[in-house]
Design a protein around this motif. Sequence first.
Motif, mmCIF file in Angstrom:
data_model
loop_
_atom_site.group_PDB
_atom_site.id
_atom_site.type_symbol
_atom_site.label_atom_id
_atom_site.label_comp_id
_atom_site.label_asym_id
_atom_site.label_seq_id
_atom_site.Cartn_x
_atom_site.Cartn_y
_atom_site.Cartn_z
ATOM 1 N N PHE A 1 0.841 -1.197 0.000
ATOM 2 C CA PHE A 1 0.000 0.000 0.000
ATOM 3 C C PHE A 1 0.873 1.243 0.000
ATOM 4 O O PHE A 1 1.927 1.255 0.641
ATOM 5 N N LYS B 1 4.411 0.422 1.461
ATOM 6 C CA LYS B 1 4.416 -0.396 2.672
ATOM 7 C C LYS B 1 3.869 -1.784 2.390
ATOM 8 O O LYS B 1 2.832 -1.940 1.751
ATOM 9 N N ARG B 2 4.576 -2.766 2.920
ATOM 10 C CA ARG B 2 4.128 -4.138 2.817
ATOM 11 C C ARG B 2 3.058 -4.340 3.886
ATOM 12 O O ARG B 2 3.307 -4.090 5.065
ATOM 13 N N VAL B 3 1.873 -4.738 3.491
ATOM 14 C CA VAL B 3 0.791 -4.899 4.467
ATOM 15 C C VAL B 3 0.806 -6.313 5.042
ATOM 16 O O VAL B 3 0.874 -6.508 6.255
ATOM 17 N N ILE B 4 0.751 -7.320 4.181
ATOM 18 C CA ILE B 4 0.656 -8.699 4.670
ATOM 19 C C ILE B 4 0.860 -9.657 3.498
ATOM 20 O O ILE B 4 0.639 -9.288 2.341
#
Lengths: 103, 264
Positions: free
Chosen positions: B42, B82-85
């Motif tokens: 994101f 950003k890496r969320v999951i």
Amino acid sequence: SGTARASIASPLPSALATARIIDDLGRVSYPEGIKSPKVELNINAKDSKFRYDRDFLLQFMKVCKEKPDMLPPLDAIGLEPVDQPNYPMTRGGSGRHRQSSNA
Amino acid sequence: NEDGEVQEVDMQAQAEGIRTVFNDPTNFNVKHPLYSSWTLWFDSPATKGRNLPQTPISAFPQTPLPQTPGPAAAHGWMEDIKRVISFDSVEEFWGLYNNIVPPSQLPPKANYYLFKEGIIPAWEDDANKNGGKWSIQLPKDKNRGNVDNFWLYTMLAAIGETFDPELTTADPAGPPPESLITGVIVSTRPQFYRISIWTRLSPASGAEDDPLRQRIERIGRHFKTGVLGYQENQKLNAPLATEVEFLSHKDSEKKGKGAKKIVV
């Protein structure tokens, strides 16, 4: 450990963490009213590499609601919903919008 | 006091059975693996400069080609994403979906990137550098009510691996075939939404009988009709709207000069 995990609702390990991977879709039987994945998508499937049609996948929406343990707090990554119903339409590309300039 | 209440489940009777989440939503013992593992990323203006869960590019299993500038060039691009999951089952996908912000609620200039594990959402990644993207742009005012379902259906076609029909017809004796899809993106802008499907390869020639071009076009047609629900010949071009169109990343870099778009 010793860390408080207040956000976890259940003290039991989640089923998701312990459930095993399906390796043969043909051996799974679903309750009445639940559609199986389309067979033609997985004719040559192996190594648990399955393809799923949308109608099959959508059936999980109402069932799998548990927040993933690994999901970070959304506000920490700047992922916060805007209050859409009151969101003013900007026309003419002025670029101004409500409360989005927190830099 | 119900806190100490222990759920009495007839574990032994069910221990041998296969219980899906439909049979037992809290005590299922199998999950549905996805064809690939996926990572959600994101970014938005609000993520820039935040050094909280920073995503070190080195944490990702890049195909090691240290002499190419690719991953290094992508570093600046990836800094604010950003890496969320990550997830690899149908059940985990829905847990995420039900606890995250839908595109209609995102601020303008935000993007979700859902990419296969190990592929970063950048042109420079080895899986993307020879590829391209199908995309559609939708005016925001007419599509606030559609974009969440469009994005959900796009994600479901991606994780269900139904964009690329070649996968069913491959030789069962060979290795599992590689899908052309590397990831999908939804972007919010002040006046429009854009949804994109990224592919590993893009047709080199404009020849209509190029098998790769035909395979790419089948993906685009499925996106337009099967996923978004438009008619095959429906014209979508309008102010702030585009047709469903394909452009190689190399042509995108040229900013339109000599770009060969495919439209379905």
